[in-house]
Design a protein around this motif. Structure first.
Motif, PDB file in Angstrom:
ATOM      1  N   ARG A   1      38.656  74.220  43.193  1.00  0.00           N
ATOM      2  CA  ARG A   1      37.599  73.604  44.016  1.00  0.00           C
ATOM      3  C   ARG A   1      38.172  73.038  45.309  1.00  0.00           C
ATOM      4  NH1 ARG A   1      36.166  69.776  46.290  1.00  0.00           N
ATOM      5  NH2 ARG A   1      36.437  68.127  44.764  1.00  0.00           N
TER       6      ARG A   1
ATOM      7  N   ASN B   1      29.846  70.368  48.213  1.00  0.00           N
ATOM      8  CA  ASN B   1      30.340  70.509  46.835  1.00  0.00           C
ATOM      9  C   ASN B   1      29.280  70.047  45.858  1.00  0.00           C
ATOM     10  OD1 ASN B   1      33.065  71.320  47.407  1.00  0.00           O
ATOM     11  ND2 ASN B   1      33.351  69.261  48.229  1.00  0.00           N
TER      12      ASN B   1
ATOM     13  N   GLU C   1      28.659  69.617  41.703  1.00  0.00           N
ATOM     14  CA  GLU C   1      29.096  69.779  40.323  1.00  0.00           C
ATOM     15  C   GLU C   1      27.874  69.587  39.467  1.00  0.00           C
ATOM     16  OE1 GLU C   1      32.652  67.583  39.194  1.00  0.00           O
ATOM     17  OE2 GLU C   1      33.520  68.408  41.043  1.00  0.00           O
TER      18      GLU C   1
ATOM     19  N   PHE D   1      30.043  74.360  41.014  1.00  0.00           N
ATOM     20  CA  PHE D   1      30.919  74.426  39.840  1.00  0.00           C
ATOM     21  C   PHE D   1      30.232  73.791  38.641  1.00  0.00           C
ATOM     22  CE2 PHE D   1      35.395  75.494  41.200  1.00  0.00           C
ATOM     23  CZ  PHE D   1      35.029  75.995  42.439  1.00  0.00           C
TER      24      PHE D   1
ATOM     25  N   ASN E   1      30.276  75.000  47.253  1.00  0.00           N
ATOM     26  CA  ASN E   1      31.005  75.128  45.989  1.00  0.00           C
ATOM     27  C   ASN E   1      30.092  74.676  44.869  1.00  0.00           C
ATOM     28  OD1 ASN E   1      33.601  75.959  46.869  1.00  0.00           O
ATOM     29  ND2 ASN E   1      34.012  73.885  47.593  1.00  0.00           N
TER      30      ASN E   1
END
Ligand code: ASP
Length: 317
Positions: free
Chosen positions: A66, A82, A84, A58, A56
């Motif tokens: 998410r 993940n 960010e 983002f 992911n």
């Protein structure tokens, strides 16, 4: 535009719903429905994607999208990372691709991308290795394909049809990727009466949403509709334009119980969240009997499982 389909017609990337056929949409919705369980029951779990990795990536804030992509991948047995990332816009395209190549070297098989700039998911999809899939988790104001799928799944669960429905999309349509993806899906699925309801300043350009009636009065726009899709005022996309005052906006455009009563008695109320209670929608309506807002969230995981299974299923071997 980057091609989403493989030469054999199967879905490789999901960047937009705009080019998907009714049959392709129905297939995804049918698949998603198999992953839906009532609350309180254990969600389905499989090992269909065991050994595969989903990242992911983002660059815009997200809670539901998410988390639901993460849960969807895990419930199919995939590994998840993940990220960010904050990238300065000047070097964004370039550093985004460097990040993507790094992830690819780490054996990531699917990249889920959210970005505030139009074109980023397509750019990445145009550069990844042939075995890697790119899924948009929200592209600027342009599209949010899994949201469009979860919205249409939610409508179908309640109405058991698309033909003959009247759907009002209310509020800041101009800046809304949710509205655009919903419209692409609804149009393909045969909903002829899609209404845009909101102030002139928040309406999209005249050449967008072809064939949708536009209403400058919420009362007239909601008359007799089966579905009301409320939208958030997307403050972050206004640039120099004035953001409407919350109280005045609610007085003119907020969904109150009185306004809801103008729709069909069995009309459903949707909102993609995050909600501004008391600005777009009254709390009594958001939490009321006609609200399907929490179903939308539940369906989000099912839809993302269906999409991941669809694009990565063939990679099992
Ligand atoms: N969560 C949705 C989106 O990412 C809607 C919103 O932010 O208002 O577009």
């Amino acid at each position: 535009m980057t091609e989403q389909l493989r030469p054999d017609g199967s879905l490789r990337h999901l960047l937009t719903l705009e080019t998907l056929s009714r049959a392709q949409l129905e297939r995804l919705l049918d698949r998603a429905q198999t992953f839906v369980r009532p609350l309180g029951e254990r969600p389905p779990r499989t090992q269909a994607l065991a050994g595969l990795t989903v990242a992911n990536l983002f660059t815009e804030p997200s809670t539901r999208t998410r988390v639901s992509f993460e849960l969807a991948a895990k419930r199919l047995g995939a590994e998840v990372v993940n990220l960010e990332v904050q990238l300065s816009s000047r070097v964004k395209g370039e550093s985004m691709l460097d990040t993507v190549y790094t992830l690819q070297s780490l054996h990531v098989d699917a990249l889920v991308i959210r970005d505030a700039e139009a074109g980023v998911p397509g750019l990445v999809a145009g550069h990844v290795a042939p075995h890697v899939s790119v899924l948009s988790a929200g592209e600027a104001h342009v599209s949010h394909p899994t949201q469009g799928l979860l919205d249409t799944l939610t409508i179908y669960q309640r109405k058991q049809r698309f033909a003959g429905l009247a759907v009002a999309i209310v509020g800041d349509v101009r800046h809304s990727r949710v509205a655009r993806s919903a419209w692409h899906a609804l149009r393909a699925l045969g909903v002829a009466d899609v209404r845009l309801v909101g102030p002139a300043a928040l309406m999209p350009a005249a050449n967008e949403f072809e064939g949708c009636a536009r209403f400058r009065s919420i009362g007239r726009g909601l008359e007799g509709v089966d579905v009301i899709m409320m939208l958030r005022i997307q403050k972050e996309r206004f640039g120099d334009a004035d953001v409407p005052d919350g109280e005045k906006y609610f007085a003119a455009w907020g969904l109150t119980p009185e306004r809801l009563a103008l729709a069909r008695p069995d009309a459903i109320v949707m909102h993609p969240q995050p909600m501004n209670r008391g600005i777009e929608i009254a709390s009594e309506v958001a939490d009321g009997a006609q609200s399907v807002i929490r179903d939308q969230v539940r369906n989000g995981v099912a839809v993302r499982m269906a999409v991941l299974a669809e694009v990565l299923g063939a990679r099992r071997a």
